[in-house]
Scaffold this motif. Structure first.
Motif, PDB file in Angstrom:
ATOM      1  N   GLU A  48       4.170  -9.029   1.413  1.00  0.00           N
ATOM      2  CA  GLU A  48       4.303  -9.851   2.612  1.00  0.00           C
ATOM      3  C   GLU A  48       5.545  -9.447   3.389  1.00  0.00           C
ATOM      4  N   GLY A  49       5.410  -9.431   4.691  1.00  0.00           N
ATOM      5  CA  GLY A  49       6.528  -9.126   5.570  1.00  0.00           C
ATOM      6  C   GLY A  49       6.668  -7.662   5.921  1.00  0.00           C
ATOM      7  N   ARG A  50       5.948  -6.773   5.260  1.00  0.00           N
ATOM      8  CA  ARG A  50       6.058  -5.348   5.546  1.00  0.00           C
ATOM      9  C   ARG A  50       4.874  -4.913   6.381  1.00  0.00           C
ATOM     10  N   GLY A  51       5.128  -4.032   7.329  1.00  0.00           N
ATOM     11  CA  GLY A  51       4.090  -3.505   8.210  1.00  0.00           C
ATOM     12  C   GLY A  51       4.125  -1.992   8.237  1.00  0.00           C
ATOM     13  N   GLN A  77      -4.037  -1.642  13.589  1.00  0.00           N
ATOM     14  CA  GLN A  77      -2.832  -2.151  12.926  1.00  0.00           C
ATOM     15  C   GLN A  77      -3.189  -3.090  11.785  1.00  0.00           C
ATOM     16  N   GLN A  78      -4.091  -4.036  12.035  1.00  0.00           N
ATOM     17  CA  GLN A  78      -4.473  -4.974  10.991  1.00  0.00           C
ATOM     18  C   GLN A  78      -5.254  -4.286   9.876  1.00  0.00           C
ATOM     19  N   TYR A  79      -6.068  -3.300  10.218  1.00  0.00           N
ATOM     20  CA  TYR A  79      -6.858  -2.580   9.211  1.00  0.00           C
ATOM     21  C   TYR A  79      -5.937  -1.819   8.253  1.00  0.00           C
ATOM     22  N   LEU A  80      -4.970  -1.081   8.802  1.00  0.00           N
ATOM     23  CA  LEU A  80      -4.061  -0.318   7.962  1.00  0.00           C
ATOM     24  C   LEU A  80      -3.133  -1.220   7.165  1.00  0.00           C
ATOM     25  N   MET A  85      -3.838 -16.014   7.067  1.00  0.00           N
ATOM     26  CA  MET A  85      -3.727 -14.657   6.514  1.00  0.00           C
ATOM     27  C   MET A  85      -4.834 -14.420   5.495  1.00  0.00           C
ATOM     28  N   ILE A  86      -5.376 -13.190   5.518  1.00  0.00           N
ATOM     29  CA  ILE A  86      -6.379 -12.767   4.542  1.00  0.00           C
ATOM     30  C   ILE A  86      -5.693 -11.821   3.571  1.00  0.00           C
ATOM     31  N   VAL A  87      -5.814 -12.078   2.290  1.00  0.00           N
ATOM     32  CA  VAL A  87      -5.154 -11.292   1.260  1.00  0.00           C
ATOM     33  C   VAL A  87      -6.194 -10.417   0.558  1.00  0.00           C
ATOM     34  N   SER A  88      -5.866  -9.142   0.365  1.00  0.00           N
ATOM     35  CA  SER A  88      -6.767  -8.197  -0.302  1.00  0.00           C
ATOM     36  C   SER A  88      -6.675  -8.343  -1.816  1.00  0.00           C
ATOM     37  N   THR A  89      -7.804  -8.080  -2.466  1.00  0.00           N
ATOM     38  CA  THR A  89      -7.836  -8.150  -3.929  1.00  0.00           C
ATOM     39  C   THR A  89      -7.603  -6.781  -4.570  1.00  0.00           C
ATOM     40  N   GLU A  90      -7.513  -5.724  -3.776  1.00  0.00           N
ATOM     41  CA  GLU A  90      -7.341  -4.370  -4.315  1.00  0.00           C
ATOM     42  C   GLU A  90      -5.925  -3.853  -4.095  1.00  0.00           C
ATOM     43  N   HIS A 135      -5.112  -2.524   4.148  1.00  0.00           N
ATOM     44  CA  HIS A 135      -5.382  -1.555   3.085  1.00  0.00           C
ATOM     45  C   HIS A 135      -4.112  -1.018   2.444  1.00  0.00           C
ATOM     46  N   ASN A 136      -2.964  -1.112   3.114  1.00  0.00           N
ATOM     47  CA  ASN A 136      -1.726  -0.591   2.549  1.00  0.00           C
ATOM     48  C   ASN A 136      -0.863  -1.674   1.925  1.00  0.00           C
TER      49      ASN A 136
END
Length: 576
Positions: A158-161, A124-127, A148-153, A130-131
């Motif tokens: 925020e708030g969507r899963g 869940q956290q991986y997807l 929270m860790i934020v991706s640079t790519e 990346h999404n």
């Protein structure tokens, strides 16, 4: 007494050496005790003291020992091998362990510990990372504000899963939209989805669109096939071109009729060797592989070219091409007239056997076994002109019925491609030659070999011709010779009838007979035309006929000194 004196002197010297060694020992070191065993009859007091062990200097031994085994020093005073350094640690084993190293490493890259996270939570956290560009921080002691860790790519959302992503739905507008789904209808389902439809409806619509697209593709393919069919029909209609002015004369006779008064009266005449070049027929753009006379009268000449065309020429009068047959796509290998000459067969490298009408140029039938036919022979019986035999590249001689375009019989004992098929004894026997350097004799219609003709010194025979009286046959052997056999009975080899001098190795050159059977002729690889006497096997004349290979030659059956030759230069020449 002298012996005792020597012992006494040596004992004094030993005492001096002992005193000196004692003086050199460090302080507190005791001298080494020497044990002596009693010897029978000898007074030990009189014998000198001798120590057999070597003397070892131990000065500074204590300091060296302390320095070599100092564990605080990081220097290695030895030079161990890599195998010794990489050996596993040895020591007392604990329960469930194999060595001491397993306490430190459980993976080839180091230590791997199990995390207190289930596979579901990790996925869940991986997807999500990346999404949607963020994920929960897995550290134990998380500082405030770094949960929270934020991706640079990926784009941060925020708030969507991944589990609350809305389904994609297709909105139908216009007349395709159901009445129940139109706004304002008050239908509960319509109010729920707000004009959107469910996946089943989308699937049905997609099926309709796919079906309509398939129908459109099928319709276009049908139109293309219709166009191709029209082109094919046009091409089939234009399989022949007549080059004369009219196909009939003032009396209504066809152009293939013999209008000359020349009759076959060669039986009481002697054939003579040709001397000069009289005429050349030019029309083929590539080499000419085969030429055939019109049966009985020989007033027309049929030629098969490597350009895929078959042409028929006028032998008398203007000597021009009367009709071209263009049904083959590749080079034509062999041709054969029927008994009356009004029809003929042709085989080509396009793997087709075609049955032609000589007068109209129409293709009566086309049949194939998907193999390349190298030769074709027609049954000599006038009532069986629909029966032909072809030698094919699949090591078989195939018997066809041109009326039904079906295979009647297969002769399949050869181990190589069948080059020639010769029908002998009025259609009772069948002689085949092949690349396997053998000749087989068959009963016509029975696929059982009744005679094997094979010798260790025998070469392959790509062309065979029967004599005019049908008593002998000659074959073009690949060892630069022409050999002869009987054409009846046992088909005995005639060793004394060997014709040589020309160069034919590697080429399927068709030899020829004179009308009276006196002369044997053949082309060669240098374009020459050779003539031998049948009785003496002696060469009498050589003519330079063609620029390339001379592939075939025919003696005119009525005019006793006329010879026609063809070659790879595309020319057909007349000699007299």
């Amino acid at each position: 007494m002298d012996l005792l004196a020597q012992y006494s002197d040596s004992e004094g010297e030993e005492a001096k050496a002992k005193a000196k060694a004692t003086s050199t020992l460090p302080t507190g070191a005791a001298p080494k005790a020497v044990s002596r065993k009693p010897i029978a009859g000898v007074d030990l007091a009189l014998l000198p003291s001798v120590d057999a062990a070597p003397h070892v200097d131990t000065i500074g031994l204590g300091a060296v020992t302390q320095w070599a085994y100092n564990t605080a020093d990081k220097r290695i005073l030895t030079n161990p091998t890599i195998a010794a350094l990489s050996k596993p640690l040895q020591g007392p084993l604990e329960e469930g362990k194999c060595s001491l190293e397993q306490n430190y490493n459980n993976h080839k890259m180091g230590r791997v510990e199990k995390a207190a996270m289930s596979k579901f939570a990790f996925d869940q956290q991986y997807l999500t990372f990346h999404n949607y560009g963020y994920a929960a921080n897995p550290c134990k002691n998380i500082p405030e504000g770094e949960e929270m860790i934020v991706s640079t790519e990926a784009e941060f959302q925020e708030g969507r899963g991944i589990w609350d992503k809305p389904r994609k739905r297709q909105r139908l507008e216009g007349p395709d939209m159901p009445d129940a789904d139109r706004p304002g209808k008050g239908h509960a389902e319509s109010a729920k989805w707000g004009g959107f439809i469910d996946g089943d409806v989308v699937r049905k619509q997609l099926e309709v669109e796919v079906k309509a697209r398939e129908e459109e593709v099928a319709r276009r393919a049908e139109e293309e096939r219709a166009v191709e069919g029209e082109e094919r029909e046009t091409k089939e209609r234009v399989t022949s071109i007549f080059h004369g002015n009219k196909e009939t004369d003032y009396a209504g006779r066809s152009w293939i009729e013999n209008k000359t008064n020349i009759t076959k009266d060669v039986d009481d005449k002697q054939c003579f060797l040709p001397k000069k070049w009289v005429h050349t027929w030019s029309g083929h753009t590539m080499g000419v592989q085969k030429i055939k006379w019109f049966p009985k009268t020989a007033h027309l000449l049929l030629s098969a070219g490597m350009d895929g065309k078959i042409m028929i020429w006028d032998y008398h009068n203007q000597r021009k091409c009367l009709r071209s047959y263009m049904g083959h796509d590749q080079a034509v290998r062999d041709i054969a007239f029927t008994a009356d000459g009004r029809r003929f067969y042709s085989v080509s490298y396009d793997k087709n056997v075609q049955y032609w009408d000589t007068e109209t140029g129409q293709i009566i039938s086309t049949f194939t076994n998907k193999k390349t036919p190298f030769c074709v022979s027609v049954h000599p019986d006038p009532s069986q002109q629909n029966v032909i035999v072809t030698g094919c590249s699949n090591k078989k001689a195939v018997q066809w019925d041109s009326n039904t375009c079906t295979i009647v019989q297969e002769y399949d004992e050869h181990m190589g491609a069948v080059n020639t098929v010769t029908i002998c004894e009025d259609g009772k026997r069948l002689l085949t030659s092949s690349d396997d350097k053998k000749m087989f004799l068959w009963e016509f219609g029975i696929p059982v070999v009744i005679k094997h003709i094979a010798e260790p010194t025998m070469h392959s025979i790509p062309q065979i011709v029967v004599s005019p009286d049908e008593k002998y046959l000659i074959g073009q052997s690949m060892d630069n010779k022409i050999i002869a056999y009987e054409a009846f009975g046992r088909f005995k080899f005639i060793a004394r009838k060997t014709f040589k001098g020309h160069l034919n190795s590697g080429y399927a050159i068709t030899p020829g007979w004179s009308a009276d059977g006196r002369w044997v002729m053949s082309g060669d690889a240098d374009g020459k035309l050779w003539f031998w006497d049948w009785a003496k096997c002696k060469n009498y004349r050589v003519l330079k006929a063609h620029d390339g290979v001379c592939t075939g030659c025919l003696w005119h059956p009525i005019q006793t000194s006329r010879v026609v030759s063809c070659g790879w230069d595309g020319a057909i020449k007349l000699w007299d």
